[in-house]
Design an enzyme around this catalytic site. Structure first.
Site, PDB file in Angstrom:
ATOM      1  N   LYS A  10      44.524  51.035  41.594  1.00 29.42           N
ATOM      2  CA  LYS A  10      43.223  51.700  41.698  1.00 29.42           C
ATOM      3  C   LYS A  10      42.082  50.702  41.960  1.00 29.42           C
ATOM      4  O   LYS A  10      41.063  51.062  42.531  1.00 29.42           O
ATOM      5  CB  LYS A  10      42.943  52.589  40.484  1.00 29.42           C
ATOM      6  CG  LYS A  10      42.895  51.913  39.143  1.00 29.42           C
ATOM      7  CD  LYS A  10      42.602  52.964  38.088  1.00 29.42           C
ATOM      8  CE  LYS A  10      42.389  52.433  36.686  1.00 29.42           C
ATOM      9  NZ  LYS A  10      42.925  51.139  36.319  1.00 29.42           N
ATOM     10  N   ASP A  70      48.861  44.462  51.744  1.00 30.58           N
ATOM     11  CA  ASP A  70      49.690  43.638  50.860  1.00 30.58           C
ATOM     12  C   ASP A  70      48.953  42.322  50.714  1.00 30.58           C
ATOM     13  O   ASP A  70      48.416  41.783  51.692  1.00 30.58           O
ATOM     14  CB  ASP A  70      51.100  43.411  51.397  1.00 30.58           C
ATOM     15  CG  ASP A  70      51.990  42.837  50.306  1.00 30.58           C
ATOM     16  OD1 ASP A  70      52.062  43.430  49.214  1.00 30.58           O
ATOM     17  OD2 ASP A  70      52.604  41.770  50.516  1.00 30.58           O
ATOM     18  N   SER A  71      48.902  41.824  49.494  1.00 23.51           N
ATOM     19  CA  SER A  71      48.063  40.660  49.254  1.00 23.51           C
ATOM     20  C   SER A  71      48.656  39.828  48.145  1.00 23.51           C
ATOM     21  O   SER A  71      49.536  40.284  47.415  1.00 23.51           O
ATOM     22  CB  SER A  71      46.654  41.117  48.892  1.00 23.51           C
ATOM     23  OG  SER A  71      46.709  42.148  47.930  1.00 23.51           O
ATOM     24  N   PHE A 151      40.579  42.259  39.048  1.00 24.22           N
ATOM     25  CA  PHE A 151      41.947  42.489  38.563  1.00 24.22           C
ATOM     26  C   PHE A 151      42.791  41.259  38.873  1.00 24.22           C
ATOM     27  O   PHE A 151      42.315  40.281  39.469  1.00 24.22           O
ATOM     28  CB  PHE A 151      42.541  43.748  39.209  1.00 24.22           C
ATOM     29  CG  PHE A 151      42.817  43.628  40.697  1.00 24.22           C
ATOM     30  CD1 PHE A 151      41.794  43.741  41.616  1.00 24.22           C
ATOM     31  CD2 PHE A 151      44.106  43.401  41.170  1.00 24.22           C
ATOM     32  CE1 PHE A 151      42.038  43.631  42.981  1.00 24.22           C
ATOM     33  CE2 PHE A 151      44.367  43.295  42.534  1.00 24.22           C
ATOM     34  CZ  PHE A 151      43.325  43.408  43.442  1.00 24.22           C
ATOM     35  N   GLY A 152      44.058  41.318  38.464  1.00 20.87           N
ATOM     36  CA  GLY A 152      45.022  40.282  38.834  1.00 20.87           C
ATOM     37  C   GLY A 152      44.567  38.869  38.469  1.00 20.87           C
ATOM     38  O   GLY A 152      44.158  38.595  37.334  1.00 20.87           O
ATOM     39  N   TYR A 153      44.628  37.979  39.447  1.00 20.98           N
ATOM     40  CA  TYR A 153      44.321  36.569  39.209  1.00 20.98           C
ATOM     41  C   TYR A 153      42.815  36.271  39.262  1.00 20.98           C
ATOM     42  O   TYR A 153      42.413  35.113  39.198  1.00 20.98           O
ATOM     43  CB  TYR A 153      45.049  35.704  40.245  1.00 20.98           C
ATOM     44  CG  TYR A 153      46.558  35.844  40.194  1.00 20.98           C
ATOM     45  CD1 TYR A 153      47.312  35.084  39.290  1.00 20.98           C
ATOM     46  CD2 TYR A 153      47.236  36.739  41.013  1.00 20.98           C
ATOM     47  CE1 TYR A 153      48.690  35.221  39.222  1.00 20.98           C
ATOM     48  CE2 TYR A 153      48.614  36.883  40.955  1.00 20.98           C
ATOM     49  CZ  TYR A 153      49.335  36.118  40.058  1.00 20.98           C
ATOM     50  OH  TYR A 153      50.698  36.244  39.982  1.00 20.98           O
ATOM     51  N   HIS A 179      39.584  37.776  50.618  1.00 23.91           N
ATOM     52  CA  HIS A 179      40.657  37.988  51.590  1.00 23.91           C
ATOM     53  C   HIS A 179      40.682  39.447  52.055  1.00 23.91           C
ATOM     54  O   HIS A 179      40.803  39.737  53.240  1.00 23.91           O
ATOM     55  CB  HIS A 179      41.992  37.601  50.940  1.00 23.91           C
ATOM     56  CG  HIS A 179      42.211  38.218  49.573  1.00 23.91           C
ATOM     57  ND1 HIS A 179      41.263  38.173  48.579  1.00 23.91           N
ATOM     58  CD2 HIS A 179      43.247  38.936  49.049  1.00 23.91           C
ATOM     59  CE1 HIS A 179      41.701  38.804  47.511  1.00 23.91           C
ATOM     60  NE2 HIS A 179      42.908  39.283  47.775  1.00 23.91           N
ATOM     61  N   ARG A 180      40.556  40.395  51.090  1.00 26.40           N
ATOM     62  CA  ARG A 180      40.603  41.812  51.449  1.00 26.40           C
ATOM     63  C   ARG A 180      39.353  42.201  52.222  1.00 26.40           C
ATOM     64  O   ARG A 180      39.416  42.967  53.180  1.00 26.40           O
ATOM     65  CB  ARG A 180      40.760  42.667  50.170  1.00 26.40           C
ATOM     66  CG  ARG A 180      41.132  44.116  50.466  1.00 26.40           C
ATOM     67  CD  ARG A 180      41.631  44.846  49.227  1.00 26.40           C
ATOM     68  NE  ARG A 180      42.806  44.204  48.661  1.00 26.40           N
ATOM     69  CZ  ARG A 180      42.791  43.388  47.603  1.00 26.40           C
ATOM     70  NH1 ARG A 180      41.673  43.146  46.946  1.00 26.40           N
ATOM     71  NH2 ARG A 180      43.901  42.811  47.191  1.00 26.40           N
TER      72      ARG A 180
HETATM   73  P1  ITT Z   1      50.286  48.328  45.786  1.00 31.82           P
HETATM   74  O1  ITT Z   1      51.555  47.659  46.249  1.00 31.82           O
HETATM   75  O2  ITT Z   1      50.496  49.721  45.256  1.00 31.82           O
HETATM   76  O3  ITT Z   1      49.192  48.281  46.832  1.00 31.82           O
HETATM   77  P2  ITT Z   1      50.101  46.060  43.955  1.00 31.82           P
HETATM   78  O4  ITT Z   1      49.169  45.715  42.839  1.00 31.82           O
HETATM   79  O5  ITT Z   1      51.581  46.009  43.685  1.00 31.82           O
HETATM   80  O6  ITT Z   1      49.675  47.497  44.545  1.00 31.82           O
HETATM   81  P3  ITT Z   1      50.550  43.991  45.949  1.00 31.82           P
HETATM   82  O7  ITT Z   1      51.973  44.327  46.069  1.00 31.82           O
HETATM   83  O8  ITT Z   1      49.760  43.766  47.209  1.00 31.82           O
HETATM   84  O9  ITT Z   1      49.721  45.124  45.144  1.00 31.82           O
HETATM   85  O10 ITT Z   1      50.434  42.737  45.006  1.00 31.82           O
HETATM   86  C1  ITT Z   1      49.290  42.027  45.005  1.00 31.82           C
HETATM   87  C2  ITT Z   1      49.214  41.200  43.744  1.00 31.82           C
HETATM   88  O11 ITT Z   1      48.493  40.014  44.124  1.00 31.82           O
HETATM   89  C3  ITT Z   1      48.369  41.917  42.696  1.00 31.82           C
HETATM   90  O12 ITT Z   1      49.165  42.567  41.740  1.00 31.82           O
HETATM   91  C4  ITT Z   1      47.575  40.766  42.093  1.00 31.82           C
HETATM   92  O13 ITT Z   1      48.351  40.136  41.119  1.00 31.82           O
HETATM   93  C5  ITT Z   1      47.408  39.801  43.274  1.00 31.82           C
HETATM   94  N1  ITT Z   1      46.155  40.067  44.001  1.00 31.82           N
HETATM   95  C6  ITT Z   1      46.002  40.591  45.249  1.00 31.82           C
HETATM   96  N2  ITT Z   1      44.699  40.718  45.577  1.00 31.82           N
HETATM   97  C7  ITT Z   1      44.018  40.272  44.511  1.00 31.82           C
HETATM   98  C8  ITT Z   1      42.648  40.156  44.218  1.00 31.82           C
HETATM   99  O14 ITT Z   1      41.700  40.571  45.061  1.00 31.82           O
HETATM  100  N3  ITT Z   1      42.304  39.642  43.041  1.00 31.82           N
HETATM  101  C9  ITT Z   1      43.229  39.245  42.152  1.00 31.82           C
HETATM  102  N4  ITT Z   1      44.545  39.330  42.332  1.00 31.82           N
HETATM  103  C10 ITT Z   1      44.950  39.846  43.502  1.00 31.82           C
END
Ligand code: ITT
Length: 203
Positions: A10, A70-71, A151-153, A179-180
């Site tokens: 989300k 994908d990121s 979120f994430g990192y 990046h996004r």
């Molecule tokens: P969907 O596949 O459903 O889109 P996901 O969270 O699994 O959701 P990804 O497979 O693209 O998404 O994994 C990307 C991971 O990389 C994500 O879980 C984060 O840990 C990290 N990531 C990607 N973009 C990020 C951002 O903008 N800030 C922080 N971490 C990010």
């Protein structure tokens, strides 16, 4: 015209909604469309391959124009890890906190803390055409987390030219360098006209 966003994340969805706001285009999240597969196995070895796979599978299942991102994070001292394994770096299942803790352990004592976020975005049309764009954001990994946003990192990553982490920036500031954000601006430039024309045809 409906454009399906093939993500269940989300936070990403919110960023993508802010970055891809065109007249005539209604962005739908995967959980707003009944009958879609719960998950797409992300087993490609590139961001582009996984983005295409997610977009393709949900496009086939829904019959809608579909966009997927994908990121992930690539750390130079770790040979590009976690890369395409960013979401499940600490194992499966794992939390963002688990991934961040593992990253800090792997980088303990490292003086080279350069990293970059990368993003690939794929667009698939129901009749089979597909396109991709990419973006990246260089920066550094801190020795401890800072900030609550994102979120994430995000709490460990300081983008080049900033002294705050992504988690200390508001959404607009993050999107302006992320990046996004870069990939979405490229997507809007490359695909905006085509999607607007398609929306007019469907109206
Ligand atoms: P969907 O596949 O459903 O889109 P996901 O969270 O699994 O959701 P990804 O497979 O693209 O998404 O994994 C990307 C991971 O990389 C994500 O879980 C984060 O840990 C990290 N990531 C990607 N973009 C990020 C951002 O903008 N800030 C922080 N971490 C990010």
């Amino acid at each position: 015209m409906k454009l399906l966003i093939a993500t269940r994340n989300k936070h990403k969805l919110e960023e993508l909604r802010q970055l891809f706001d065109f007249p005539g285009l209604a962005l739908l999240a995967a959980d707003e469309v009944p009958g879609l597969p719960e998950d797409v196995v992300e087993d490609a070895d590139t961001f582009e391959g996984n983005a295409l796979k997610k977009a393709r599978e949900l496009c086939h299942a829904s019959g809608l124009w579909t966009m997927a991102d994908d990121s992930g994070l690539e750390v130079i001292a770790l040979g590009g890890a976690p890369g395409v394994f960013s979401a499940r770096y600490a194992g499966e299942p794992c939390s963002y906190a688990d991934n961040n803790a593992k990253l800090l352990r792997e980088l303990e004592g490292a003086s080279d803390r350069r990293a970059r976020f990368r993003c690939a975005i794929a667009l698939c049309a129901p009749e089979g055409r597909e396109w991709t764009v990419a973006g990246e954001c260089p920066g550094m990994i801190l020795e401890r987390s800072r900030g609550m946003a994102g979120f994430g990192y995000d709490p460990l990553f300081v983008p080049e030219g900033f002294d705050r982490t992504f988690a200390e920036l508001d959404a607009a500031a993050k999107n302006s360098v992320s990046h996004r954000g870069e990939a979405m601006r490229r997507a809007a430039a490359a695909w905006g006209g085509m999607l607007a024309a398609e929306a007019l045809m469907q109206a």
